[in-house]
Each structure stands twice: as C-alpha cells, then as structure tokens.
Design a protein around this motif. Structure first.
Motif, PDB file in Angstrom:
ATOM      1  N   PHE A  13       1.395  -6.429   5.083  1.00 19.70           N
ATOM      2  CA  PHE A  13       2.863  -6.331   5.190  1.00 19.70           C
ATOM      3  C   PHE A  13       3.359  -4.926   4.855  1.00 19.70           C
ATOM      4  O   PHE A  13       3.123  -4.430   3.753  1.00 19.70           O
ATOM      5  CB  PHE A  13       3.527  -7.346   4.258  1.00 19.70           C
ATOM      6  CG  PHE A  13       3.318  -8.781   4.659  1.00 19.70           C
ATOM      7  CD1 PHE A  13       2.098  -9.413   4.439  1.00 19.70           C
ATOM      8  CD2 PHE A  13       4.337  -9.516   5.252  1.00 19.70           C
ATOM      9  CE1 PHE A  13       1.904 -10.742   4.815  1.00 19.70           C
ATOM     10  CE2 PHE A  13       4.154 -10.842   5.624  1.00 19.70           C
ATOM     11  CZ  PHE A  13       2.933 -11.454   5.409  1.00 19.70           C
ATOM     12  N   HIS A  14       4.072  -4.329   5.808  1.00 18.69           N
ATOM     13  CA  HIS A  14       4.625  -2.975   5.665  1.00 18.69           C
ATOM     14  C   HIS A  14       6.069  -2.953   6.149  1.00 18.69           C
ATOM     15  O   HIS A  14       6.596  -3.964   6.613  1.00 18.69           O
ATOM     16  CB  HIS A  14       3.834  -1.995   6.547  1.00 18.69           C
ATOM     17  CG  HIS A  14       2.461  -1.692   6.059  1.00 18.69           C
ATOM     18  ND1 HIS A  14       2.113  -0.471   5.543  1.00 18.69           N
ATOM     19  CD2 HIS A  14       1.342  -2.454   6.023  1.00 18.69           C
ATOM     20  CE1 HIS A  14       0.832  -0.487   5.199  1.00 18.69           C
ATOM     21  NE2 HIS A  14       0.335  -1.681   5.485  1.00 18.69           N
ATOM     22  N   SER A  15       6.664  -1.738   6.084  1.00 22.45           N
ATOM     23  CA  SER A  15       7.997  -1.530   6.665  1.00 22.45           C
ATOM     24  C   SER A  15       7.979  -0.291   7.535  1.00 22.45           C
ATOM     25  O   SER A  15       7.288   0.677   7.243  1.00 22.45           O
ATOM     26  CB  SER A  15       9.047  -1.281   5.580  1.00 22.45           C
ATOM     27  OG  SER A  15       9.018  -2.270   4.595  1.00 22.45           O
ATOM     28  N   THR A  16       8.813  -0.355   8.587  1.00 19.07           N
ATOM     29  CA  THR A  16       9.034   0.833   9.410  1.00 19.07           C
ATOM     30  C   THR A  16      10.452   0.769   9.954  1.00 19.07           C
ATOM     31  O   THR A  16      11.300   0.085   9.384  1.00 19.07           O
ATOM     32  CB  THR A  16       7.935   0.982  10.488  1.00 19.07           C
ATOM     33  OG1 THR A  16       8.121   2.229  11.145  1.00 19.07           O
ATOM     34  CG2 THR A  16       7.932  -0.147  11.498  1.00 19.07           C
ATOM     35  N   GLN A  21       0.864  -1.180   0.000  1.00 14.07           N
ATOM     36  CA  GLN A  21       0.000   0.000   0.000  1.00 14.07           C
ATOM     37  C   GLN A  21       0.898   1.226   0.000  1.00 14.07           C
ATOM     38  O   GLN A  21       0.571   2.247  -0.585  1.00 14.07           O
ATOM     39  CB  GLN A  21      -0.883   0.027   1.254  1.00 14.07           C
ATOM     40  CG  GLN A  21      -1.934  -1.054   1.289  1.00 14.07           C
ATOM     41  CD  GLN A  21      -3.008  -0.734   2.319  1.00 14.07           C
ATOM     42  OE1 GLN A  21      -3.903   0.061   2.043  1.00 14.07           O
ATOM     43  NE2 GLN A  21      -2.942  -1.349   3.486  1.00 14.07           N
ATOM     44  N   HIS A  22       2.041   1.096   0.690  1.00 18.71           N
ATOM     45  CA  HIS A  22       3.032   2.174   0.780  1.00 18.71           C
ATOM     46  C   HIS A  22       4.237   1.794  -0.075  1.00 18.71           C
ATOM     47  O   HIS A  22       4.955   0.847   0.251  1.00 18.71           O
ATOM     48  CB  HIS A  22       3.431   2.386   2.239  1.00 18.71           C
ATOM     49  CG  HIS A  22       2.280   2.806   3.109  1.00 18.71           C
ATOM     50  ND1 HIS A  22       2.144   2.453   4.423  1.00 18.71           N
ATOM     51  CD2 HIS A  22       1.194   3.562   2.802  1.00 18.71           C
ATOM     52  CE1 HIS A  22       1.028   2.987   4.907  1.00 18.71           C
ATOM     53  NE2 HIS A  22       0.429   3.653   3.929  1.00 18.71           N
ATOM     54  N   PRO A  23       4.475   2.545  -1.141  1.00 21.07           N
ATOM     55  CA  PRO A  23       5.448   2.124  -2.161  1.00 21.07           C
ATOM     56  C   PRO A  23       6.860   1.763  -1.692  1.00 21.07           C
ATOM     57  O   PRO A  23       7.375   0.714  -2.096  1.00 21.07           O
ATOM     58  CB  PRO A  23       5.460   3.312  -3.125  1.00 21.07           C
ATOM     59  CG  PRO A  23       4.097   3.893  -3.006  1.00 21.07           C
ATOM     60  CD  PRO A  23       3.734   3.749  -1.557  1.00 21.07           C
ATOM     61  N   PRO A  24       7.526   2.579  -0.851  1.00 19.82           N
ATOM     62  CA  PRO A  24       8.931   2.227  -0.570  1.00 19.82           C
ATOM     63  C   PRO A  24       9.095   1.065   0.408  1.00 19.82           C
ATOM     64  O   PRO A  24      10.222   0.681   0.700  1.00 19.82           O
ATOM     65  CB  PRO A  24       9.507   3.504   0.074  1.00 19.82           C
ATOM     66  CG  PRO A  24       8.452   4.537   0.005  1.00 19.82           C
ATOM     67  CD  PRO A  24       7.149   3.833  -0.188  1.00 19.82           C
ATOM     68  N   GLU A  25       8.003   0.501   0.891  1.00 15.89           N
ATOM     69  CA  GLU A  25       8.113  -0.452   1.999  1.00 15.89           C
ATOM     70  C   GLU A  25       8.408  -1.861   1.492  1.00 15.89           C
ATOM     71  O   GLU A  25       7.636  -2.810   1.672  1.00 15.89           O
ATOM     72  CB  GLU A  25       6.859  -0.354   2.863  1.00 15.89           C
ATOM     73  CG  GLU A  25       6.746   1.059   3.453  1.00 15.89           C
ATOM     74  CD  GLU A  25       5.576   1.255   4.399  1.00 15.89           C
ATOM     75  OE1 GLU A  25       4.840   0.284   4.661  1.00 15.89           O
ATOM     76  OE2 GLU A  25       5.404   2.394   4.866  1.00 15.89           O
ATOM     77  N   VAL A  26       9.549  -1.996   0.844  1.00 16.70           N
ATOM     78  CA  VAL A  26       9.892  -3.267   0.201  1.00 16.70           C
ATOM     79  C   VAL A  26      10.332  -4.346   1.176  1.00 16.70           C
ATOM     80  O   VAL A  26      10.217  -5.519   0.867  1.00 16.70           O
ATOM     81  CB  VAL A  26      10.953  -3.101  -0.906  1.00 16.70           C
ATOM     82  CG1 VAL A  26      10.461  -2.230  -2.030  1.00 16.70           C
ATOM     83  CG2 VAL A  26      12.243  -2.554  -0.354  1.00 16.70           C
ATOM     84  N   TRP A  60       6.622   8.441  -2.160  1.00 18.21           N
ATOM     85  CA  TRP A  60       7.044   8.195  -0.775  1.00 18.21           C
ATOM     86  C   TRP A  60       5.990   7.380  -0.032  1.00 18.21           C
ATOM     87  O   TRP A  60       6.295   6.583   0.828  1.00 18.21           O
ATOM     88  CB  TRP A  60       7.218   9.531  -0.030  1.00 18.21           C
ATOM     89  CG  TRP A  60       8.405  10.331  -0.449  1.00 18.21           C
ATOM     90  CD1 TRP A  60       9.148  10.195  -1.617  1.00 18.21           C
ATOM     91  CD2 TRP A  60       9.022  11.381   0.293  1.00 18.21           C
ATOM     92  NE1 TRP A  60      10.160  11.113  -1.628  1.00 18.21           N
ATOM     93  CE2 TRP A  60      10.106  11.868  -0.467  1.00 18.21           C
ATOM     94  CE3 TRP A  60       8.738  11.982   1.528  1.00 18.21           C
ATOM     95  CZ2 TRP A  60      10.927  12.907  -0.032  1.00 18.21           C
ATOM     96  CZ3 TRP A  60       9.554  13.021   1.959  1.00 18.21           C
ATOM     97  CH2 TRP A  60      10.647  13.471   1.186  1.00 18.21           C
ATOM     98  N   ARG A  61       4.704   7.592  -0.353  1.00 19.81           N
ATOM     99  CA  ARG A  61       3.659   6.931   0.452  1.00 19.81           C
ATOM    100  C   ARG A  61       2.312   6.796  -0.244  1.00 19.81           C
ATOM    101  O   ARG A  61       1.592   5.832  -0.040  1.00 19.81           O
ATOM    102  CB  ARG A  61       3.447   7.707   1.753  1.00 19.81           C
ATOM    103  CG  ARG A  61       2.569   6.960   2.754  1.00 19.81           C
ATOM    104  CD  ARG A  61       2.668   7.606   4.095  1.00 19.81           C
ATOM    105  NE  ARG A  61       1.823   6.980   5.091  1.00 19.81           N
ATOM    106  CZ  ARG A  61       2.217   6.034   5.937  1.00 19.81           C
ATOM    107  NH1 ARG A  61       3.430   5.554   5.860  1.00 19.81           N
ATOM    108  NH2 ARG A  61       1.392   5.548   6.844  1.00 19.81           N
ATOM    109  N   HIS A  62       1.925   7.743  -1.054  1.00 17.63           N
ATOM    110  CA  HIS A  62       0.540   7.832  -1.519  1.00 17.63           C
ATOM    111  C   HIS A  62       0.310   7.145  -2.874  1.00 17.63           C
ATOM    112  O   HIS A  62       1.246   6.721  -3.536  1.00 17.63           O
ATOM    113  CB  HIS A  62       0.131   9.305  -1.603  1.00 17.63           C
ATOM    114  CG  HIS A  62       0.203  10.010  -0.283  1.00 17.63           C
ATOM    115  ND1 HIS A  62       0.305  11.364  -0.147  1.00 17.63           N
ATOM    116  CD2 HIS A  62       0.191   9.511   0.995  1.00 17.63           C
ATOM    117  CE1 HIS A  62       0.350  11.693   1.131  1.00 17.63           C
ATOM    118  NE2 HIS A  62       0.289  10.594   1.853  1.00 17.63           N
TER     119      HIS A  62
HETATM  120 ZN   LIG Z   1       3.269   1.248   5.653  1.00 16.24          ZN
END
Ligand SMILES: [Zn+2]
Length: 417
Positions: free
Chosen positions: A314-317, A219-224, A269-271
């Motif tokens: 699944f995301h990244s932080t 959903q959030h592009p850079p969160e590979v 970055w996110r959208h």
């Molecule tokens: Zn995210």
C-alpha cells in the motif's frame, strides 16, 4: 510466451544465508544501489521570531521543518528540505506554529530547487484533521503561501495527517485487542535506529500449509493515504464476519503496518534512516528493514511448508492506481487480478479501476512477489487527495472482494508449480 521467457531470464534466484535462514535474493533487470547514504537530520527545536512574537516547532515525531525565518511583518519563510538527494518529488512538511497574541500569519513554503509543492496543507484542529480552505492557499508559479490564524495554543500544519510509529502502534494494538487467539503479534526486528518492526500473523486453526497473503505499507513515510486503505483492508479481514472466518481458516495473512518507522518519525520525504528508498531494496536486501522482513517471511514459508500467493503493498501517489505485473500465467493465481478488479467495479459505486501494468524492472516489492515467489504482486496506490471516506470504502470493499474470490478458489486450482 516469448515475452515471458525473456522476463524470466532476469528472475534468477540465488541463495544467501542469514543466521539459520537461507534467503533467496532476486535479480532484477535494472539493479539499484541500496548501500546506505548519509542523511541530513533536522535540527529539532523551537524557532522564535522575536519581533513578530511567532514560534514554530518540529519537536515531535513525524515533524519536518528545517528553518523558519521572517520575510516581513506578516510573512515567514517555511524552509523544508528532504533527508537527502536525489529523492522523488514528495515535499513533505509538518510543524506547529503559535504566537504570543492572536494574529494572522502568511507562511511561504520554500523547497530545494527542482521540488514543487505536492500536498494540500492540512490543520489539526479540535482533534481532527481538516484541509486548509483553498481561499487561504495562494499559488504563484510553484511557490505556495498559506494564510493561517494563530494564537497561543499551537496549531499543527502538515502535508498529510501525521501517523507516527506510536500512532500506528496504538492503532493496531486497539484493533487486535480481544483477537489474540488468531492474531499473533510480533516484532520481527529493529529498524536502523532501533525502532520496532511489527508484523501481525493472522490465521485460524492450523497454520501449516496455509497459503500466505502479505500486506505491506509505509515503506515511504508520507504515503498515509495508502496506509488508510491498509487500515480498512485489515479491519475488514478482522471483522469476524463469516466471510472473514472462512477466509482465515483457509489462508494466512502477514500484515506489516509500518515498514519504515525511522523515516516516518524523522519526517522523511521517502527514505529510511540510512538514506535509502526501501522499495528499491527487494533484490539483495541491504537495508535492515527489508532484510529482516524477507528473513521473517522466508522462515514462515519454510517452517510451515507453504508459499505466498498474493502480495499487496500500500502506497500513495497523485491518483488511485493499481500497479500490476504483466506476467500472470506462471503465478499461483493467474485469474486473480481480473476477477478482483471486476468485483471492485461491481461493488464500489461510481468506481473505475485504474490499472497500470508492467513487469517490474527495478527491485520493488511487486517484482519480488512475482520473481521470487511466483505470487501475484500489486502496488496498491491511493491518491494523495482521495477523499478519506472514499478511501475507507475502497479499502474495505477491496478486502471483502479479495476474501470472496480466495474463498472460492479450490485448493487444487492454485498453481503451486
Ligand atoms: Zn510509495
């Protein structure tokens, strides 16, 4: 019990009709306005600094470079902006750089005010990604400068490994090859800019009444890094072990490998392409990516008289963390989270589960699974810098342990009421 009752007040369901599918909207305590916003597109081009003989390009999917300017004979300014603002602090960049003659070059990153450097810069070299050696990364306050050796052959520099919508498609196409008997591929819709929105519908035997597990990512592009865990998770489900065979005879998996292909390919970055954080749109579904995913899922549930029991997004932080819901008793599997986390700690060497638990107040998928479906909803976060081999281990083991736990659930122990 009082706490649960309070939380339920916000979980009002109201129904709307998309085509022939009636879809429940889900109310959240803190609504988020997800009406489309303008974005600033990058000027896709090759930048050339004449007197340095240095080039840079953002002409590829996943690129992000807004300007490239000479500072002095050894240093250039790399200007990187988000698609729009306000936006969360995930300064993503990706570009190619080369020169007429072999030379050293210093790249000084510049983000808009209030945004710091987040991702450790990486190089794509000899067909693989590597971290730029920290001796070549200089930090002064929040300004980062990177030293690179460049030549005629373009060098790709990026915040994270580039995984464009084409890369994702190539990956799942290879993964499901030969498994067509039980992996049913479909594009469930189109993104705002007309890119395909794929889903893998996975089950063995009859799909009627099989409880559903939903897997979401990007959903959030850079969160590979979250996507890397998703890949390993799905690989384990499709590895044709007897565990996986039993699992897919009992359950059905709907796996969404790229929820925001426009944002991914535009280097956001996110959208999404309409300037919206898709993981705030799980209430009234104003954005096409979420609206069509919800419609597709709802249609399966109704047609096959089943329900979602678990949703993993699944995301990244900054670190590995599982965001869970506090409400457990009313879900289909009140004991699942505890059993799963215990199993992860027992089966991943030197691993401690980092859980952060709160009931979703904003319209994120985790809350949608809970309030809209009484399902266990978890945001599965992987750290930006978690070693890639470690991600594979965590991704795989978490799938194996989930399958073991679910295979042992007696059908009547899943609470459908
Ligand atoms: Zn995210």
């Amino acid at each position: 019990m009082k706490l649960i009752t309070n939380q339920l007040i916000i979980a009002l369901l109201f129904s709307i009709c998309y085509g022939c599918v009636s879809v429940n909207k889900v109310a959240f305590k803190i609504p988020v306005d997800t009406r489309s916003n303008n974005i600033q597109l990058q000027d896709r081009k090759t930048f050339f600094i004449d007197d340095l003989g240095v080039y840079a390009s953002n002409q590829f999917d996943g690129a992000r470079l807004n300007d490239f300017q000479k500072i002095n004979d050894s240093t250039v300014q790399v200007i990187v902006n988000p698609e729009n603002q306000p936006i969360n602090k995930s300064a993503y960049y990706a570009f190619k750089v080369w020169s007429e003659k072999e030379r050293l070059l210093y790249l000084k990153f510049q983000y808009p005010k209030g945004h710091k450097h987040r991702y450790q810069p990486k190089l794509y070299k000899d067909n693989k990604w590597e971290l730029i050696d920290t001796v070549n990364v200089y930090k002064q306050d929040s300004i980062v400068t990177v030293k690179v050796q460049i030549e005629k052959k373009p060098l790709t520099i990026a915040a994270q490994e580039i995984q464009s919508s084409t890369d994702v498609k190539n990956w799942y196409t290879a993964l499901i090859k030969g498994k067509e008997a039980y992996v049913h591929f479909k594009n469930f819709g189109k993104s705002a800019l007309g890119r395909d929105l794929p889903v893998l519908d996975i089950y063995k035997g009859n799909k009627k009444e099989k409880p559903i597990i939903v897997l979401l990512t990007r959903q959030h592009p850079p969160e590979v890094t979250g996507y890397f865990a998703f890949q390993e998770f799905l690989k384990a489900i499709l590895n044709e072990s007897s565990l996986s065979h039993d699992f897919l005879n009992k359950y059905r998996v709907l796996a969404f490998p790229i929820m925001n292909p426009d944002g991914v390919d535009l280097g956001h970055w996110r959208h999404n392409a309409q300037g919206i954080d898709l993981n705030r749109d799980w209430s009234v579904y104003r954005q096409p990516e979420i609206r069509q995913a919800v419609k597709y899922i709802t249609k399966q549930i109704k047609k096959d008289k089943t329900k979602i029991i678990l949703g993993l997004d699944f995301h990244s932080t900054y670190e590995d963390v599982f965001y869970t819901n506090k409400i457990r008793e009313k879900t289909t599997m009140p004991q699942f989270i505890e059993s799963w986390f215990t199993a992860l700690e027992a089966n991943i060497p030197d691993y401690n589960v980092n859980e952060s638990s709160a009931n979703s107040t904003r319209p994120v998928s985790k809350g949608w699974f809970l309030y809209g479906h009484d399902a266990v909803g978890i945001t599965y976060e992987i750290g930006d810098a978690t070693p890639r081999e470690r991600i594979k281990e965590i991704g795989k083991t978490s799938a194996v342990q989930m399958m073991k736990i679910l295979n042992n659930y007696k059908p009547n122990s899943i609470n459908y009421d």
